[in-house]
Motif scaffolding. Structure first.
Motif, PDB file in Angstrom:
ATOM      1  N   ALA A   1      22.914  37.208  44.077  1.00 16.78           N
ATOM      2  CA  ALA A   1      22.487  36.656  42.793  1.00 16.78           C
ATOM      3  C   ALA A   1      22.282  37.707  41.707  1.00 16.78           C
TER       4      ALA A   1
ATOM      5  N   ARG B   1      20.320  42.684  50.081  1.00 21.15           N
ATOM      6  CA  ARG B   1      19.871  41.488  49.386  1.00 21.15           C
ATOM      7  C   ARG B   1      20.894  40.373  49.491  1.00 21.15           C
ATOM      8  N   ARG B   2      21.867  40.522  50.370  1.00 19.35           N
ATOM      9  CA  ARG B   2      22.937  39.539  50.455  1.00 19.35           C
ATOM     10  C   ARG B   2      22.459  38.183  50.932  1.00 19.35           C
ATOM     11  N   ASN B   3      21.321  38.105  51.586  1.00 19.03           N
ATOM     12  CA  ASN B   3      20.830  36.823  52.080  1.00 19.03           C
ATOM     13  C   ASN B   3      19.885  36.134  51.106  1.00 19.03           C
ATOM     14  N   GLU B   4      19.674  36.729  49.961  1.00 19.03           N
ATOM     15  CA  GLU B   4      18.805  36.117  48.972  1.00 19.03           C
ATOM     16  C   GLU B   4      19.632  35.252  48.033  1.00 19.03           C
ATOM     17  N   VAL B   5      19.100  34.091  47.712  1.00 17.63           N
ATOM     18  CA  VAL B   5      19.829  33.165  46.858  1.00 17.63           C
ATOM     19  C   VAL B   5      19.590  33.453  45.392  1.00 17.63           C
ATOM     20  N   SER B   6      18.390  33.804  45.008  1.00 20.33           N
ATOM     21  CA  SER B   6      18.131  34.001  43.587  1.00 20.33           C
ATOM     22  C   SER B   6      17.339  35.269  43.348  1.00 20.33           C
ATOM     23  N   ASP B   7      17.487  35.760  42.143  1.00 15.12           N
ATOM     24  CA  ASP B   7      16.752  36.923  41.694  1.00 15.12           C
ATOM     25  C   ASP B   7      16.285  36.618  40.280  1.00 15.12           C
TER      26      ASP B   7
ATOM     27  N   GLU C   1      28.385  33.439  45.124  1.00 11.99           N
ATOM     28  CA  GLU C   1      27.534  32.358  45.624  1.00 11.99           C
ATOM     29  C   GLU C   1      27.697  32.189  47.132  1.00 11.99           C
ATOM     30  N   LYS C   2      28.923  32.257  47.603  1.00  7.38           N
ATOM     31  CA  LYS C   2      29.189  32.126  49.044  1.00  7.38           C
ATOM     32  C   LYS C   2      28.464  33.206  49.833  1.00  7.38           C
ATOM     33  N   GLU C   3      28.420  34.408  49.290  1.00 10.13           N
ATOM     34  CA  GLU C   3      27.756  35.535  49.948  1.00 10.13           C
ATOM     35  C   GLU C   3      26.270  35.603  49.614  1.00 10.13           C
ATOM     36  N   ARG C   4      25.789  34.636  48.816  1.00 10.82           N
ATOM     37  CA  ARG C   4      24.377  34.538  48.443  1.00 10.82           C
ATOM     38  C   ARG C   4      23.898  35.784  47.699  1.00 10.82           C
TER      39      ARG C   4
END
Length: 135
Positions: free
Chosen positions: A63, A20-26, A58-61
């Motif tokens: 959330a 899930r590292r490429n997801e910005v929000s959860d 945040e840098k690693e996206r």
């Protein structure tokens, strides 16, 4: 020190969670990763530590995390500072360690209180690099 525990090892289960590292929000409220920070008289350092961890996530996206500070009988303004930081960093929460006090007991309190699937214990003085947390 990161700890997934015997029944919390997502990397060893066949049904492990997707990356899930490429997801910005959860927005689900689900917490995957808990960062536990035992803190004793860290009023001057705790804000920078939290800010550095948040920026790295945040840098690693990433959330779906929480920062759990365990206040270990601080006699300075650490507890007051933590309360103020909870308004700045919504993923931060805290618990107070009840006697007996000491680093090991604060770690134990954090391990009893975290909500994520995995946990990592880091030092409040930022002697552990936030980049190492997400590796």
């Amino acid at each position: 020190t990161c700890n997934a525990g015997p029944d919390r090892r997502p990397d060893r289960r066949p049904d492990r969670r997707p990356d899930r590292r490429n997801e910005v929000s959860d927005d689900s409220g689900h917490i995957f990763f808990s960062v536990i920070i035992p803190a004793h008289n860290e009023e001057d350092l705790i804000e920078n530590t939290c800010r550095s961890i948040v920026l790295e996530f945040e840098k690693e996206r990433i959330a779906d995390y929480e920062i759990l500070i365990v206040n270990d009988n601080s006699s300075d303004g650490t507890e007051r500072k933590i309360v103020l930081l909870q308004d700045v960093f919504p993923k931060l929460r805290s618990v107070n360690n009840t006697p007996p006090h000491g680093y090991g007991f604060a770690v134990r309190r954090g391990l009893e209180s975290f909500k994520g699937e995995v946990a990592c214990v880091v030092m409040a003085d930022l002697s552990d690099s936030p980049a190492d947390i997400v590796r």
